[in-house]
Design an enzyme around this catalytic site. Structure first.
Site, short mmCIF file in Angstrom:
data_model
loop_
_atom_site.label_atom_id
_atom_site.label_comp_id
_atom_site.label_asym_id
_atom_site.label_seq_id
_atom_site.Cartn_x
_atom_site.Cartn_y
_atom_site.Cartn_z
N HIS A 82 -11.17 -22.37 7.63
CA HIS A 82 -12.50 -22.19 7.04
C HIS A 82 -13.57 -22.26 8.12
CE1 HIS A 82 -15.52 -22.35 3.86
NE2 HIS A 82 -16.16 -23.21 4.62
N ASP A 161 -19.36 -27.07 -7.24
CA ASP A 161 -19.94 -26.70 -5.94
C ASP A 161 -20.75 -25.42 -6.07
OD1 ASP A 161 -20.30 -26.69 -3.02
OD2 ASP A 161 -19.10 -24.87 -3.18
N ARG A 168 -29.01 -26.13 -4.14
CA ARG A 168 -29.38 -26.58 -2.78
C ARG A 168 -30.05 -25.46 -2.01
NH1 ARG A 168 -24.04 -27.89 -0.40
NH2 ARG A 168 -25.18 -28.30 1.50
N SER A 183 -19.27 -30.08 -0.15
CA SER A 183 -19.24 -28.71 -0.64
C SER A 183 -18.02 -27.97 -0.07
CB SER A 183 -20.54 -28.01 -0.22
OG SER A 183 -20.43 -26.62 -0.34
N LYS A 187 -13.93 -27.36 -2.13
CA LYS A 187 -13.34 -26.02 -2.33
C LYS A 187 -12.00 -25.92 -1.63
CE LYS A 187 -16.93 -23.78 -0.61
NZ LYS A 187 -18.37 -23.88 -0.68
N1 URA Z 1 -20.71 -23.69 3.42
C1 URA Z 1 -20.42 -24.23 2.20
O1 URA Z 1 -19.49 -23.81 1.53
N2 URA Z 1 -21.20 -25.23 1.78
C2 URA Z 1 -22.22 -25.76 2.49
O2 URA Z 1 -22.85 -26.68 2.04
C3 URA Z 1 -22.51 -25.18 3.73
C4 URA Z 1 -21.72 -24.14 4.19
#
Ligand code: URA
Length: 453
Positions: A82, A161, A168, A183, A187
């Site tokens: 990621h 999220d 956000r 966040s 995931k």
């Molecule tokens: N990527 C995400 O998935 N969440 C965040 O808060 C920042 C970057």
């Protein structure tokens, strides 16, 4: 328990319990807590910060707000990768096939671009016929048969999220260590892989602009992943200028294929081999990340990586002939070149500015509903440290819409060429980067720090 008391406690610097955090996440996800209370809570958390236990509770509550994917019917150790988000980051399209070609299954959910950052799902959609959504059984079957599948995130994975991130985004509460960690990790942990490799971007095109902040984010995410029983590694990498030369969807697919053929820009190649090396190590195929790096390099040089890419594209309904004929990808009707106005060296290419210019060209969206121009974007002819002569091309901007083209060109043209003495030719002319010199001696230029479990 009520939301008012939770907001008040966080506002006054209190430490929230697991139950209080769960109350917020469940209530906001099911709609019983309104946006205004959630926004107040997020701002209190942003300003006061969250401690490790609170971040762990938030991650866990968001992870279990939806489905937790079961990948156990895929053979082997599944390793996810990621990126925290950047400009020109096409590594998934390189790392995925290289890693799969070396025997570690890649079962990946990727995102779309938003704002100045791009997303793998949009890039893959520039391949005609490519399906970015598969039924769970098709996804698992494809990984078992070809070793790799990449799909968009479904609405059922970490829905909390999705909702919290959207809030956000419009309440100036994105750039907080605890909120970013929970966040991303909610995931990733819900996506069901056995191990995770995080590419933490650092620089003006990333959420973390300093090495200290990026290191703190990387370490915290590793801590949360391991706390959940999932081996997690982090790599901190350069996002002070775009990664590679291509920014924009079909342009990046071409650059990814060039990299798989061993002809890509040095930074994207180095980063892809490093990430793939760590994935091969964590997937049990390499004795250490350096051995994994060599395995990935061999897969690139032997052609196994590009063959795996073609197999993957075909399996997902796309046209594999794009690897031999780039004209099968969308091509923009218009382009304009940005020229240097003096002799010198490229001192700085702000990744954020190039990302914005690419977004203005039509390659990115300002809101989730916008449609995008798959052929639009920017190609950088010069990168930081390159010598330029007055009148030489710094970059080309592409778009199908002429108004968007001129807006994008105006943004991209705010480019810095410094008139430095002829002997001065640094790898990295950004003065902020000086503090990384010690680390650069240990690791490849574009990879600043590796934290492996
Ligand atoms: N990527 C995400 O998935 N969440 C965040 O808060 C920042 C970057």
């Amino acid at each position: 328990m009520n939301m008012y008391d939770i907001i008040e406690k966080k506002r006054d610097g209190g430490i929230l319990s697991d139950e209080e955090i769960q109350f917020f996440v469940n209530g906001y996800t099911d709609g019983s807590i309104p946006d205004y209370q959630a926004a107040a809570f997020l701002m209190a958390a942003y300003i006061r910060g969250l401690d490790k236990d609170e971040i762990y509770s938030l991650t866990k509550a968001m992870k279990f707000s939806g489905d937790v994917v079961d990948l156990s019917s895929i053979k082997g150790i599944k390793v996810d990768k990621h990126s925290t988000g950047g400009v020109g980051d096409k590594t998934t399209m390189v790392v995925g096939p290289l890693t799969a070609a070396c025997g570690v299954p890649v079962a990946k959910m990727s995102g779309r671009g938003l704002g100045f950052t791009g997303g793998t799902v949009d890039k893959l959609e520039s391949i005609r016929g490519f399906k970015t959504s598969l039924e769970p059984y098709e996804f698992i079957k494809q990984v078992n048969e070809t070793g790799i599948a990449v799909v968009g995130q479904t609405a059922h994975v970490a829905p909390a999220d999705k909702k919290i991130y959207a809030l956000r985004d419009v309440t100036a509460t994105v750039g907080n260590l605890g909120l970013i960690t929970s966040s991303i990790m909610s995931k990733k942990l819900a996506a069901g892989s056995d191990a995770i490799v995080l590419d933490v971007k650092c620089g003006n095109g990333a959420f973390m602009e300093t090495l200290e902040d990026a290191r703190a984010l990387g370490e915290l995410m590793c801590h949360i992943g391991k706390g959940d029983g999932v081996p997690t590694a982090a790599v901190i990498t350069d996002m002070s200028q775009p990664l590679g030369r291509a920014v924009g969807n079909s342009l990046e697919v071409i650059e990814a294929m060039e990299t798989l053929k061993g002809r890509g820009p040095e930074d994207i190649q180095e980063l892809s081999l490093t990430l793939s090396g760590i994935m091969l190590y964590m997937g049990g195929k390499a004795a250490d990340p350096a051995v994994g790096y060599e395995m990935a390099r061999n897969a690139m040089l032997s052609g196994a990586g590009i063959e795996k890419f073609m197999e993957f594209v075909k399996a997902q309904g796309g046209d594999p002939d794009i690897a031999d004929d780039y004209s099968l990808l969308p091509k923009a009707a218009h382009s304009v070149e940005i020229k240097a106005e003096k002799d010198g060296f490229v001192a700085k290419i702000e990744a954020r500015r190039i990302g914005l210019a690419s977004q203005h060209s039509g390659a990115g969206r300002a809101t989730k509903e916008d449609s995008i121009d798959l052929a639009a974007g920017i190609y950088l002819e010069k990168k930081v440290g390159d010598a330029v002569k007055c009148g030489e091309t710094l970059a080309a901007v592409y778009a199908n819409d002429e108004t968007k083209l001129s807006n994008a060109a105006a943004e991209a043209a705010k480019w810095k060429v410094a008139a430095l003495p002829a002997w001065f030719c640094p790898r990295r002319a950004d003065p902020q980067a000086e503090c990384y010199v010690g680390l650069l001696q240990q690791f490849p230029v574009h990879v600043w720090l590796v934290v492996v479990p």
